[in-house]
Design an enzyme around this catalytic site. Structure first.
Site, PDB file in Angstrom:
ATOM      1  N   PHE A  57      21.776  46.734 142.252  1.00 35.03           N
ATOM      2  CA  PHE A  57      21.953  45.378 142.786  1.00 35.03           C
ATOM      3  C   PHE A  57      21.563  44.280 141.799  1.00 35.03           C
ATOM      4  O   PHE A  57      21.683  43.093 142.110  1.00 35.03           O
ATOM      5  CB  PHE A  57      21.155  45.203 144.084  1.00 35.03           C
ATOM      6  CG  PHE A  57      19.669  45.431 143.938  1.00 35.03           C
ATOM      7  CD1 PHE A  57      18.827  44.438 143.457  1.00 35.03           C
ATOM      8  CD2 PHE A  57      19.114  46.662 144.282  1.00 35.03           C
ATOM      9  CE1 PHE A  57      17.468  44.648 143.323  1.00 35.03           C
ATOM     10  CE2 PHE A  57      17.747  46.883 144.162  1.00 35.03           C
ATOM     11  CZ  PHE A  57      16.922  45.869 143.671  1.00 35.03           C
ATOM     12  N   HIS A 115      11.812  34.671 149.060  1.00 35.15           N
ATOM     13  CA  HIS A 115      11.225  35.736 148.229  1.00 35.15           C
ATOM     14  C   HIS A 115       9.721  35.578 148.296  1.00 35.15           C
ATOM     15  O   HIS A 115       9.205  34.462 148.379  1.00 35.15           O
ATOM     16  CB  HIS A 115      11.684  35.590 146.770  1.00 35.15           C
ATOM     17  CG  HIS A 115      10.871  36.403 145.806  1.00 35.15           C
ATOM     18  ND1 HIS A 115      11.177  37.703 145.489  1.00 35.15           N
ATOM     19  CD2 HIS A 115       9.740  36.103 145.112  1.00 35.15           C
ATOM     20  CE1 HIS A 115      10.273  38.171 144.636  1.00 35.15           C
ATOM     21  NE2 HIS A 115       9.397  37.212 144.392  1.00 35.15           N
TER      22      HIS A 115
END
Length: 137
Positions: A57, A115
């Site tokens: 990814f 995040h």
């Protein structure tokens, strides 16, 4: 007092949710000791996420993180890392608990609004990528 590194990602910023996420951060008792709005270049995103450079990814992640503005922050609170991770919720917004930021503002695993560092050592490395000690109040 513990610190952690946090990002309001480009998807949340583009959807107009950055202010709502910041409001939640303050409501939940975090102190923001460093904050910058920026647009990461592809190279900066690759450097920040270098730990993932062998994962499938990686290219998609770094392209997404350099796709638009984001807000990088250093948060402070008692038990800050766990508290922030709990507020964010599971990586996949569909699996995140109701009321969590990712459930409310994320859409898919790769575009999950926020995040956060997963450990004190990670937080130290991540916050130093964007902030010098002189910038943290």
């Amino acid at each position: 007092m513990e610190k952690t590194f946090a990002i309001i990602k480009p998807d949340a910023f583009a959807a107009g949710n950055a202010g709502k996420i910041l409001a939640r951060i303050y409501q939940e008792g975090f102190t923001v000791i460093g904050l910058k709005k920026l647009c990461m270049s592809q190279r900066e995103a690759e450097g920040f996420y270098a730990v993932h450079n062998k994962k499938p990814f990686f290219a998609e992640l770094t392209k997404f993180m350099s796709s638009g503005p984001c807000i990088v922050m250093v948060l402070e609170a008692e038990g800050c890392i766990g508290k922030w991770r709990d507020l964010m919720g599971a990586t996949n917004p569909a699996d995140a608990k109701p009321g969590s930021l990712r459930r409310e503002f994320g859409t898919i695993v790769g575009e999950n609004a926020t995040h956060g560092s997963d450990a004190p050592e990670t937080a130290a490395v991540e916050l130093e990528y964007f902030f010098s000690g002189l910038e943290l109040l």
